[in-house]
Scaffold this motif. Structure first.
Motif, PDB file in Angstrom:
ATOM      1  N   ARG A 114       0.832  -1.222   0.000  1.00 27.14           N
ATOM      2  CA  ARG A 114       0.000   0.000   0.000  1.00 27.14           C
ATOM      3  C   ARG A 114       0.856   1.257   0.000  1.00 27.14           C
ATOM      4  NH1 ARG A 114      -5.008   0.498  -0.077  1.00 27.14           N
ATOM      5  NH2 ARG A 114      -5.324   2.334   1.184  1.00 27.14           N
ATOM      6  N   THR A 115       1.883   1.248   0.813  1.00 25.77           N
ATOM      7  CA  THR A 115       2.759   2.416   0.912  1.00 25.77           C
ATOM      8  C   THR A 115       3.438   2.699  -0.424  1.00 25.77           C
ATOM      9  OG1 THR A 115       3.106   1.988   3.255  1.00 25.77           O
ATOM     10  CG2 THR A 115       4.719   3.405   2.158  1.00 25.77           C
ATOM     11  N   LYS A 116       3.939   1.649  -1.063  1.00 26.56           N
ATOM     12  CA  LYS A 116       4.622   1.809  -2.353  1.00 26.56           C
ATOM     13  C   LYS A 116       3.652   2.333  -3.412  1.00 26.56           C
ATOM     14  CE  LYS A 116       7.416  -0.659  -5.742  1.00 26.56           C
ATOM     15  NZ  LYS A 116       7.987  -1.944  -6.145  1.00 26.56           N
ATOM     16  N   ALA A 117       2.444   1.802  -3.431  1.00 24.42           N
ATOM     17  CA  ALA A 117       1.453   2.233  -4.416  1.00 24.42           C
ATOM     18  C   ALA A 117       1.058   3.696  -4.206  1.00 24.42           C
ATOM     19  CB  ALA A 117       0.219   1.346  -4.348  1.00 24.42           C
ATOM     20  N   ALA A 118       1.037   4.118  -2.963  1.00 17.75           N
ATOM     21  CA  ALA A 118       0.628   5.487  -2.642  1.00 17.75           C
ATOM     22  C   ALA A 118       1.775   6.489  -2.741  1.00 17.75           C
ATOM     23  CB  ALA A 118       0.023   5.529  -1.243  1.00 17.75           C
ATOM     24  N   ALA A 119       2.992   6.031  -2.952  1.00 17.81           N
ATOM     25  CA  ALA A 119       4.164   6.921  -2.957  1.00 17.81           C
ATOM     26  C   ALA A 119       4.042   8.083  -3.946  1.00 17.81           C
ATOM     27  CB  ALA A 119       5.438   6.125  -3.204  1.00 17.81           C
ATOM     28  N   PRO A 120       3.641   7.857  -5.200  1.00 17.70           N
ATOM     29  CA  PRO A 120       3.523   9.006  -6.117  1.00 17.70           C
ATOM     30  C   PRO A 120       2.480  10.032  -5.640  1.00 17.70           C
ATOM     31  CG  PRO A 120       3.518   6.948  -7.351  1.00 17.70           C
ATOM     32  CD  PRO A 120       3.397   6.584  -5.888  1.00 17.70           C
ATOM     33  N   LEU A 121       1.387   9.545  -5.088  1.00 23.19           N
ATOM     34  CA  LEU A 121       0.362  10.445  -4.588  1.00 23.19           C
ATOM     35  C   LEU A 121       0.866  11.203  -3.348  1.00 23.19           C
ATOM     36  CD1 LEU A 121      -2.498  11.397  -5.180  1.00 23.19           C
ATOM     37  CD2 LEU A 121      -3.323   9.610  -3.628  1.00 23.19           C
ATOM     38  N   MET A 122       1.600  10.514  -2.483  1.00 22.05           N
ATOM     39  CA  MET A 122       2.173  11.163  -1.308  1.00 22.05           C
ATOM     40  C   MET A 122       3.179  12.222  -1.720  1.00 22.05           C
ATOM     41  SD  MET A 122       2.246  11.679   1.855  1.00 22.05           S
ATOM     42  CE  MET A 122       1.423  10.392   2.729  1.00 22.05           C
ATOM     43  N   LYS A 123       3.940  11.946  -2.776  1.00 19.97           N
ATOM     44  CA  LYS A 123       4.904  12.924  -3.286  1.00 19.97           C
ATOM     45  C   LYS A 123       4.174  14.178  -3.753  1.00 19.97           C
ATOM     46  CE  LYS A 123       8.632  13.549  -6.590  1.00 19.97           C
ATOM     47  NZ  LYS A 123       8.626  13.724  -8.023  1.00 19.97           N
ATOM     48  N   ARG A 124       3.093  13.979  -4.485  1.00 19.98           N
ATOM     49  CA  ARG A 124       2.300  15.117  -4.979  1.00 19.98           C
ATOM     50  C   ARG A 124       1.675  15.882  -3.815  1.00 19.98           C
ATOM     51  NH1 ARG A 124       1.913  19.338  -7.674  1.00 19.98           N
ATOM     52  NH2 ARG A 124      -0.121  19.838  -8.495  1.00 19.98           N
ATOM     53  N   TYR A 125       1.200  15.166  -2.814  1.00 25.27           N
ATOM     54  CA  TYR A 125       0.623  15.749  -1.594  1.00 25.27           C
ATOM     55  C   TYR A 125       1.636  16.691  -0.940  1.00 25.27           C
ATOM     56  CZ  TYR A 125      -1.063  15.173   3.352  1.00 25.27           C
ATOM     57  OH  TYR A 125      -1.492  15.332   4.652  1.00 25.27           O
ATOM     58  N   MET A 126       2.865  16.230  -0.807  1.00 25.26           N
ATOM     59  CA  MET A 126       3.916  17.039  -0.184  1.00 25.26           C
ATOM     60  C   MET A 126       4.334  18.210  -1.083  1.00 25.26           C
ATOM     61  SD  MET A 126       4.022  15.848   2.752  1.00 25.26           S
ATOM     62  CE  MET A 126       5.257  17.006   3.301  1.00 25.26           C
ATOM     63  N   GLU A 127       4.367  17.990  -2.395  1.00 23.47           N
ATOM     64  CA  GLU A 127       4.698  19.077  -3.319  1.00 23.47           C
ATOM     65  C   GLU A 127       3.688  20.211  -3.209  1.00 23.47           C
ATOM     66  OE1 GLU A 127       6.721  16.402  -6.928  1.00 23.47           O
ATOM     67  OE2 GLU A 127       4.674  17.146  -7.133  1.00 23.47           O
ATOM     68  N   ALA A 131       4.374  23.938  -1.625  1.00 22.16           N
ATOM     69  CA  ALA A 131       4.146  25.096  -2.484  1.00 22.16           C
ATOM     70  C   ALA A 131       3.049  26.013  -1.932  1.00 22.16           C
ATOM     71  CB  ALA A 131       3.772  24.638  -3.899  1.00 22.16           C
ATOM     72  N   GLY A 132       2.370  25.568  -0.880  1.00 26.28           N
ATOM     73  CA  GLY A 132       1.292  26.360  -0.295  1.00 26.28           C
ATOM     74  C   GLY A 132      -0.033  26.210  -1.018  1.00 26.28           C
ATOM     75  N   ASP A 133      -0.128  25.224  -1.902  1.00 27.73           N
ATOM     76  CA  ASP A 133      -1.361  24.999  -2.658  1.00 27.73           C
ATOM     77  C   ASP A 133      -2.345  24.077  -1.934  1.00 27.73           C
ATOM     78  OD1 ASP A 133      -0.386  26.541  -4.757  1.00 27.73           O
ATOM     79  OD2 ASP A 133       0.507  24.809  -5.764  1.00 27.73           O
ATOM     80  N   LEU A 134      -1.875  23.325  -0.964  1.00 28.45           N
ATOM     81  CA  LEU A 134      -2.725  22.417  -0.196  1.00 28.45           C
ATOM     82  C   LEU A 134      -2.381  22.605   1.279  1.00 28.45           C
ATOM     83  CD1 LEU A 134      -4.766  20.056  -0.007  1.00 28.45           C
ATOM     84  CD2 LEU A 134      -2.815  18.492  -0.220  1.00 28.45           C
ATOM     85  N   ARG A 135      -3.321  23.187   2.007  1.00 27.09           N
ATOM     86  CA  ARG A 135      -3.117  23.368   3.442  1.00 27.09           C
ATOM     87  C   ARG A 135      -3.469  22.064   4.147  1.00 27.09           C
ATOM     88  NH1 ARG A 135      -6.069  27.375   1.749  1.00 27.09           N
ATOM     89  NH2 ARG A 135      -7.793  27.098   3.195  1.00 27.09           N
ATOM     90  N   ILE A 136      -2.569  21.597   4.985  1.00 26.27           N
ATOM     91  CA  ILE A 136      -2.743  20.332   5.694  1.00 26.27           C
ATOM     92  C   ILE A 136      -2.724  20.607   7.187  1.00 26.27           C
ATOM     93  CG2 ILE A 136      -1.757  18.055   6.148  1.00 26.27           C
ATOM     94  CD1 ILE A 136      -0.385  18.322   3.359  1.00 26.27           C
ATOM     95  N   LEU A 137      -3.678  20.043   7.884  1.00 24.28           N
ATOM     96  CA  LEU A 137      -3.741  20.178   9.327  1.00 24.28           C
ATOM     97  C   LEU A 137      -4.011  18.798   9.919  1.00 24.28           C
ATOM     98  CD1 LEU A 137      -5.410  22.972  11.281  1.00 24.28           C
ATOM     99  CD2 LEU A 137      -5.773  20.620  11.965  1.00 24.28           C
ATOM    100  N   ILE A 138      -3.149  18.377  10.818  1.00 21.75           N
ATOM    101  CA  ILE A 138      -3.331  17.094  11.506  1.00 21.75           C
ATOM    102  C   ILE A 138      -3.492  17.388  12.981  1.00 21.75           C
ATOM    103  CG2 ILE A 138      -2.332  14.837  12.000  1.00 21.75           C
ATOM    104  CD1 ILE A 138      -0.697  15.161   9.383  1.00 21.75           C
ATOM    105  N   THR A 139      -4.574  16.915  13.539  1.00 24.71           N
ATOM    106  CA  THR A 139      -4.861  17.133  14.954  1.00 24.71           C
ATOM    107  C   THR A 139      -5.406  15.846  15.550  1.00 24.71           C
ATOM    108  OG1 THR A 139      -5.915  18.663  16.523  1.00 24.71           O
ATOM    109  CG2 THR A 139      -7.240  17.953  14.624  1.00 24.71           C
ATOM    110  N   MET A 140      -5.687  15.874  16.838  1.00 31.15           N
ATOM    111  CA  MET A 140      -6.233  14.678  17.466  1.00 31.15           C
ATOM    112  C   MET A 140      -7.569  14.977  18.112  1.00 31.15           C
ATOM    113  SD  MET A 140      -4.054  14.106  21.019  1.00 31.15           S
ATOM    114  CE  MET A 140      -4.731  12.506  21.316  1.00 31.15           C
ATOM    115  N   PHE A 141      -8.393  13.963  18.160  1.00 24.96           N
ATOM    116  CA  PHE A 141      -9.616  13.970  18.953  1.00 24.96           C
ATOM    117  C   PHE A 141      -9.421  12.857  19.967  1.00 24.96           C
ATOM    118  CE2 PHE A 141     -13.977  12.807  20.001  1.00 24.96           C
ATOM    119  CZ  PHE A 141     -14.492  14.051  20.312  1.00 24.96           C
TER     120      PHE A 141
END
Length: 171
Positions: A114-127, A131-141
């Protein structure tokens, strides 16, 4: 009755941390245990004039996938997930663990597929994030599993989380 601390946390996440603007598309993910915070985030995103998209994960879902799926199924990437990464303005991920040791018995090689298959998408996510085009927020409940891992009661963990975010205060 809604917990005001949860409402305040959602407002903090959406208005201050994410700075959600009208017409933006924001994905919100978490398990069913995070329902109160997910719904409050949805409320705040709507109040900002934006478009919330809830993605709820069921307890045991990942375990079933990793233990039952073929390699082809493990390598499948959801088109919705791709759309979020490629086109959405923001992504709120709410950590709401049901069982922190749920995948302990799963072969790491299966997780690797799963991790290997998702690697290109994860790369794009980080790009996009960098670049400031995708704001990411990780929090806990806070959940019972997280409280156990922290060697606290659920009430103690909730109080800690809300105090550290100042959401236990009126202003």
């Amino acid at each position: 009755m809604r917990d005001q601390r949860t409402s305040r946390l959602a407002q903090l996440l959406v208005e201050y941390s994410m700075k959600v603007q009208a017409r933006e598309r924001i994905a919100i993910t978490g398990t069913t245990l995070a329902e109160p915070l997910m719904l409050e985030c949805m409320r705040q995103i709507l109040r900002a004039g934006a478009h919330p998209h809830l993605v709820t994960f069921l307890p045991g879902e990942e375990y079933i996938l990793l233990s039952e799926a073929s390699d082809e199924q493990l390598a499948y990437i959801s088109p919705f997930r791709k759309t979020v990464v490629e086109e959405f303005d923001g992504f709120i991920q709410i950590s709401s663990t049901v069982n922190s040791r749920e995948l302990s018995g799963i072969d790491p090689e299966r997780q690797g597929v799963r991790t290997k298959a998702a690697a290109p998408l994860m790369k794009r996510y980080m790009e996009r994030h960098n670049a400031g085009d995708l704001r990411i927020l990780i929090t806990m409940f806070p959940t019972a599993a997280q409280a156990q891992d922290a060697e606290m009661s659920l009430t103690e963990l909730e109080d800690y989380v809300y105090a550290t975010t100042y959401c236990d205060m009126d202003n």
